[in-house]
Enzyme design. Structure first.
Site, PDB file in Angstrom:
ATOM      1  N   CYS A 171      49.867  48.778  44.663  1.00 51.45           N
ATOM      2  CA  CYS A 171      48.826  47.790  44.968  1.00 51.45           C
ATOM      3  C   CYS A 171      47.815  48.263  46.006  1.00 51.45           C
ATOM      4  O   CYS A 171      46.609  48.094  45.822  1.00 51.45           O
ATOM      5  CB  CYS A 171      49.442  46.454  45.373  1.00 51.45           C
ATOM      6  SG  CYS A 171      50.433  46.477  46.883  1.00 51.45           S
TER       7      CYS A 171
ATOM      8  N   HIS B 277      52.016  42.719  49.683  1.00 46.00           N
ATOM      9  CA  HIS B 277      51.380  42.926  48.378  1.00 46.00           C
ATOM     10  C   HIS B 277      49.911  42.563  48.555  1.00 46.00           C
ATOM     11  O   HIS B 277      49.574  41.710  49.381  1.00 46.00           O
ATOM     12  CB  HIS B 277      52.019  42.070  47.280  1.00 46.00           C
ATOM     13  CG  HIS B 277      51.410  42.319  45.938  1.00 46.00           C
ATOM     14  ND1 HIS B 277      51.522  43.535  45.296  1.00 46.00           N
ATOM     15  CD2 HIS B 277      50.645  41.535  45.134  1.00 46.00           C
ATOM     16  CE1 HIS B 277      50.862  43.474  44.150  1.00 46.00           C
ATOM     17  NE2 HIS B 277      50.316  42.277  44.027  1.00 46.00           N
TER      18      HIS B 277
ATOM     19  N   HIS C 277      45.113  43.411  40.501  1.00 51.37           N
ATOM     20  CA  HIS C 277      46.084  44.109  41.350  1.00 51.37           C
ATOM     21  C   HIS C 277      47.042  44.927  40.504  1.00 51.37           C
ATOM     22  O   HIS C 277      47.164  44.707  39.299  1.00 51.37           O
ATOM     23  CB  HIS C 277      46.857  43.105  42.213  1.00 51.37           C
ATOM     24  CG  HIS C 277      47.624  42.071  41.438  1.00 51.37           C
ATOM     25  ND1 HIS C 277      48.932  41.768  41.690  1.00 51.37           N
ATOM     26  CD2 HIS C 277      47.265  41.248  40.404  1.00 51.37           C
ATOM     27  CE1 HIS C 277      49.351  40.819  40.866  1.00 51.37           C
ATOM     28  NE2 HIS C 277      48.359  40.490  40.073  1.00 51.37           N
TER      29      HIS C 277
END
Length: 160
Positions: free
Chosen positions: A65, A118, A130
């Site tokens: 990510c 994240h 993402h």
């Protein structure tokens, strides 16, 4: 919901091949509410959708990510982001959800990630792109999905 098949967009962008089916939609198909007014960002998203996730990865063969954010910012905006999510967090100024604009970063608490972080890039209309996880790869999700709604850490805009 009206769907725009990307064949016309792909032709306009000079991309000729379609990718595999992912989550019930061809990767080269995208709904009209996730396209942005930024052609470079749209081209980048279309290229990366469906690519695999790999923790610590930095390439099309596998990307995580924070590296995905870093690559997007470099390729689309010509700006440098830190290597990992918490460093990207430090590079941004906190903003409220109702102030989010295309290109702002979204951050989450993650129990699945070794770092506990994240992150993704907001693309408008509650959506963000993402590198999700090893099962889903690079995808577009909504901030309104329960799993993201309950895990939100905050929103950030790159400091000038």
């Amino acid at each position: 919901m009206k769907r725009i098949t990307i064949i016309a967009v792909l032709v306009m962008l000079g991309i000729t091949s379609m990718a595999q089916i992912k989550n019930g939609l061809p990767v080269g198909t995208i709904t009209d509410d996730v396209l942005t007014t930024d052609t470079a960002l749209n081209k980048f998203m279309l290229h990366w959708l469906g690519k695999p996730y790999k923790l610590g990865g930095k390439t099309e063969k596998g990307i995580d990510c924070s590296q995905f954010n870093k690559r997007l910012y470099k390729d689309v905006y010509g700006k440098a982001l830190g290597e990992v999510a918490y460093k990207q967090w430090a590079q941004t100024q906190r903003i409220k959800k109702d102030s989010l604009g295309v290109g702002d970063l979204v951050f989450f608490i993650s129990k699945a990630s070794p770092s506990g972080w994240h992150t993704g890039v907001f693309i408008g209309n509650t959506y963000f792109i993402h590198a999700a996880n090893k099962y889903e790869g690079v995808k577009i999700s909504s901030l309104e999905e329960p799993r993201y709604k309950k895990a939100i850490r905050g929103y950030g805009r790159l400091k000038e």
